[in-house]
Design a protein around this motif. Structure first.
Motif, PDB file in Angstrom:
ATOM      1  N   PRO A 147     114.055 -33.041  27.735  1.00  0.00           N
ATOM      2  CA  PRO A 147     115.112 -33.814  28.389  1.00  0.00           C
ATOM      3  C   PRO A 147     114.976 -33.847  29.907  1.00  0.00           C
ATOM      4  N   LEU A 148     114.600 -32.710  30.499  1.00  0.00           N
ATOM      5  CA  LEU A 148     114.402 -32.687  31.951  1.00  0.00           C
ATOM      6  C   LEU A 148     113.243 -33.592  32.361  1.00  0.00           C
ATOM      7  N   LEU A 158     114.197 -37.159  32.254  1.00  0.00           N
ATOM      8  CA  LEU A 158     115.003 -37.516  33.411  1.00  0.00           C
ATOM      9  C   LEU A 158     114.167 -37.638  34.682  1.00  0.00           C
ATOM     10  N   VAL A 190     120.004 -27.636  25.734  1.00  0.00           N
ATOM     11  CA  VAL A 190     119.934 -28.988  26.293  1.00  0.00           C
ATOM     12  C   VAL A 190     121.055 -29.181  27.303  1.00  0.00           C
ATOM     13  N   ILE A 213     120.384 -30.157  31.324  1.00  0.00           N
ATOM     14  CA  ILE A 213     120.664 -31.466  31.919  1.00  0.00           C
ATOM     15  C   ILE A 213     121.886 -31.421  32.834  1.00  0.00           C
ATOM     16  N   ALA A 230     120.426 -30.350  36.136  1.00  0.00           N
ATOM     17  CA  ALA A 230     119.691 -31.436  36.799  1.00  0.00           C
ATOM     18  C   ALA A 230     120.657 -32.457  37.401  1.00  0.00           C
ATOM     19  N   HIS A 231     121.660 -32.853  36.648  1.00  0.00           N
ATOM     20  CA  HIS A 231     122.609 -33.843  37.156  1.00  0.00           C
ATOM     21  C   HIS A 231     123.440 -33.281  38.311  1.00  0.00           C
ATOM     22  N   THR A 252     126.425 -35.343  31.237  1.00  0.00           N
ATOM     23  CA  THR A 252     125.980 -34.378  30.220  1.00  0.00           C
ATOM     24  C   THR A 252     126.713 -34.608  28.911  1.00  0.00           C
ATOM     25  N   SER A 287     125.301 -37.681  27.107  1.00  0.00           N
ATOM     26  CA  SER A 287     123.959 -37.494  26.552  1.00  0.00           C
ATOM     27  C   SER A 287     123.965 -36.588  25.334  1.00  0.00           C
ATOM     28  N   PHE A 344     119.258 -39.494  27.246  1.00  0.00           N
ATOM     29  CA  PHE A 344     119.190 -38.705  28.473  1.00  0.00           C
ATOM     30  C   PHE A 344     119.185 -39.584  29.719  1.00  0.00           C
TER      31      PHE A 344
END
Length: 288
Positions: A23-24, A27, A225, A229, A232-233, A247, A250, A275
């Motif tokens: 997922p990362l 993105l 997950v 994420i 990251a966001h 998040t 997703s 994602f």
């Protein structure tokens, strides 16, 4: 962004790094996965093959990355299940190395301990280790409601008490707390209360709550997950609310795709568009 992710790995299915890395990457982020185990499948099956990776070997991988002179380009460190004191030491040391090279880097700890249904399923030595040795170094933590209470010696069972528990956790070191799977009696009592599930994000700027439809699934790896994420966001947007909304959207779509497939394991590849552009949006409400 670039993330050093120190977690377990399975060949079949998606937990630990096997859940967080793709997922990362989808993105658009670079991930350096450092494995703590290399199992055939997650332990929920009751049987598995493959080794625990000795702490010295895990440390050697981190040292090898450091020798490349790139730790200063890492934006964050991620960790999930911590199996013992030696791995805790490796993670804490890795966080110190990354932050020494890049003071702006953050550390996200998913304090895996248990859940409200199963109780605490890690060794009794693990929660004190996380509380006393790991949390002081963490910037972001992503516990479920049970784990939040376990870490803070509280019993969060309402929005108010969950906020209080999150504040207690923040006093231990991390400034940002994402509470997954928030359950509260006052919500359950409402006409649609049993049909939704909530997540709560708390940081220095406030607190936000988002509700999504409750899905009939308990998927191993969904927490990994979620932690990845959200980090990251949050790092990209600087907004807990934005990170929470993205998040939630997703993860909801990922779980729905998994249900529709009839498979037990998360359908990360099949749901990859979730994602970058989930088909449904959820709006968070500021609660403080």
């Amino acid at each position: 962004m670039r993330f050093l992710s120190i977690q377990s790995h399975v060949a079949y299915g998606h937990v630990g790094n096997s859940a967080a890395v793709f997922p990362l990457q989808r993105l658009g982020h670079e991930v350096w996965p450092v494995l703590t185990v290399n199992f055939s499948n997650h332990t929920g099956y009751g049987a598995w093959g493959g080794p625990l990776i000795p702490a010295d070997d895990v440390r050697a991988v981190v040292s090898g990355i450091e020798d490349r002179g790139v730790l200063g380009t890492a934006d964050g460190v991620l960790s999930g299940y911590l199996g013992g004191e030696e791995i805790v030491d490796v993670v804490v040391d890795a966080v110190a190395r990354v932050k020494a090279a890049n003071p702006q880097a953050t550390y996200t700890c998913d304090p895996v301990m248990g859940n409200a249904t199963s109780g605490c399923f890690v060794a009794p030595t693990i929660p004190p280790l996380i509380r006393e040795r790991v949390l002081p170094h963490a910037d972001i933590i992503t516990p479920n409601q049970f784990e939040l209470g376990y870490m803070t010696h509280t019993e969060p069972d309402s929005l108010e008490s969950t906020l209080e528990s999150a504040d207690r956790a923040r006093e231990l070191g991390p400034r940002t707390v994402l509470v997954t799977s928030v359950l509260r009696p006052e919500r359950e009592a409402q006409p649609d209360g049993g049909e939704t599930i909530e997540m709560l994000a708390v940081d220095d700027d406030g607190a936000w709550l988002v509700a999504t439809p409750r899905l009939p699934i308990k998927a191993n790896g969904s927490g990994d997950v979620t932690s990845a994420i959200f980090t990251a966001h949050y790092r990209e947007s600087g907004s807990a609310r934005t990170a929470l909304e993205r998040t939630a959207a997703s993860v909801y779509e990922l779980l729905q795709v998994t249900i529709d497939s009839g498979e037990r394991e998360l359908r990360l590849v099949q749901a990859q568009e979730a994602f970058v552009g989930p088909g449904r949006e959820f709006t968070a409400t500021q609660v403080r």
